[in-house]
Design a protein around this motif. Structure first.
Motif, PDB file in Angstrom:
ATOM      1  N   THR A 132       0.812  -1.216   0.000  1.00 35.32           N
ATOM      2  CA  THR A 132       0.000   0.000   0.000  1.00 35.32           C
ATOM      3  C   THR A 132       0.847   1.268   0.000  1.00 35.32           C
ATOM      4  N   HIS A 133       1.993   1.214   0.668  1.00 37.33           N
ATOM      5  CA  HIS A 133       2.846   2.400   0.768  1.00 37.33           C
ATOM      6  C   HIS A 133       4.156   2.243  -0.016  1.00 37.33           C
ATOM      7  N   MET A 190       9.018  -2.214  -0.923  1.00 38.25           N
ATOM      8  CA  MET A 190      10.134  -1.967  -1.836  1.00 38.25           C
ATOM      9  C   MET A 190      10.249  -0.462  -2.120  1.00 38.25           C
ATOM     10  N   LEU A 191      10.072  -0.054  -3.345  1.00 40.93           N
ATOM     11  CA  LEU A 191      10.265   1.345  -3.739  1.00 40.93           C
ATOM     12  C   LEU A 191       9.162   2.254  -3.190  1.00 40.93           C
ATOM     13  N   ARG A 192       9.564   3.395  -2.615  1.00 36.93           N
ATOM     14  CA  ARG A 192       8.594   4.389  -2.149  1.00 36.93           C
ATOM     15  C   ARG A 192       8.882   5.741  -2.789  1.00 36.93           C
ATOM     16  N   THR A 193       7.826   6.453  -3.134  1.00 33.40           N
ATOM     17  CA  THR A 193       7.976   7.833  -3.582  1.00 33.40           C
ATOM     18  C   THR A 193       8.023   8.736  -2.351  1.00 33.40           C
ATOM     19  N   ALA A 243       5.684  10.245   3.033  1.00 33.96           N
ATOM     20  CA  ALA A 243       4.904  11.213   3.816  1.00 33.96           C
ATOM     21  C   ALA A 243       3.621  10.578   4.336  1.00 33.96           C
ATOM     22  N   SER A 244       2.974   9.774   3.496  1.00 36.97           N
ATOM     23  CA  SER A 244       1.741   9.103   3.899  1.00 36.97           C
ATOM     24  C   SER A 244       2.012   8.069   4.986  1.00 36.97           C
ATOM     25  N   LEU A 245       3.102   7.342   4.833  1.00 31.31           N
ATOM     26  CA  LEU A 245       3.454   6.314   5.814  1.00 31.31           C
ATOM     27  C   LEU A 245       3.788   6.921   7.165  1.00 31.31           C
ATOM     28  N   ARG A 246       4.453   8.058   7.156  1.00 31.72           N
ATOM     29  CA  ARG A 246       4.846   8.708   8.407  1.00 31.72           C
ATOM     30  C   ARG A 246       3.637   9.145   9.237  1.00 31.72           C
TER      31      ARG A 246
END
Length: 217
Positions: free
Chosen positions: A92-93, A132-135, A140-143
């Motif tokens: 999801t993230h 794996m790869l995050r933008t 920012a969303s995960l934080r």
């Protein structure tokens, strides 16, 4: 006539035997998980984040701002899909893309993990990749939901992936049963060897139930 019947019988038996042999792999397999695995302190890796970030910045891609930009830029990366060595969680993230070095490292870990299981007479399992790869937007969303997530995440450089140590995917019923504690420590042993060879950095993330693995290649 008897000769023809004999040939057909041999062919049938050969097909049946082959079919039984190929049934070792049970498709999607079955995932087994525990709330927390008992991992040896030897594998509680805490490689400095600043060191691994410098490597990621040097060998990885430039961070991508958002998913819209990612649609164009991930074309030069490897799209990671399930194989016989590893299985991917729904992400999801993050997105299932990695640079060449990280892709090779992931396969190596999966192969070495299965080799250890086989050597000890246990059933074959796949490791499970959870991110794996995050933008930058993903980070920012995960934080917002995970205060421990780093703002300058190594996941933004396509050199980093996470592997669960509490869940594994069984793909064979041949061999002896193996519990998650044993598999978590086998995975830790594989990572210890690769760290010693200078191929990766690792952080043991107890709260996230994963090994955070950063490729040096």
């Amino acid at each position: 006539m008897k000769a023809h019947i004999k040939i057909l019988l041999c062919l049938f038996l050969g097909t049946a035997i082959t079919g039984c042999h190929s049934s070792k792999f049970v498709g999607e397999g079955q995932t087994f998980g525990v709330s927390q695995a008992n991992v040896s302190s030897r594998y509680a890796f805490k490689d400095p984040n600043i060191t691994t970030l410098k490597i990621a910045e040097r060998i990885g891609i430039l961070p991508i701002e958002n998913r819209e930009e990612a649609r164009k830029k991930v074309r030069r990366l490897n799209h990671i899909k399930d194989t016989k060595y590893y299985k991917l969680d729904p992400m999801t993230h993050s997105m299932p893309y990695l640079a060449d070095g990280a892709t090779k490292l992931l396969k190596t870990i999966g192969k070495k993990f299965q080799k250890k299981l086989k050597k000890n007479g246990y059933r074959a399992h796949r490791v499970i990749a959870t991110s794996m790869l995050r933008t930058r937007a993903d980070v920012a969303s995960l934080r917002k939901v995970n205060g421990n997530a780093a703002k300058n995440s190594a996941h933004m450089y396509a050199t980093t992936f996470d592997l669960s140590y509490t869940r594994f995917n069984r793909i064979s019923t041949n061999g002896n049963p193996v519990n998650n504690d044993q598999m978590a420590n086998f995975l830790g042993e594989v990572l210890l060897g690769l760290r010693k060879d200078g191929r990766c950095g690792v952080i043991f993330e107890r709260n996230q139930h994963c090994f955070h693995i950063m490729s040096n290649e």
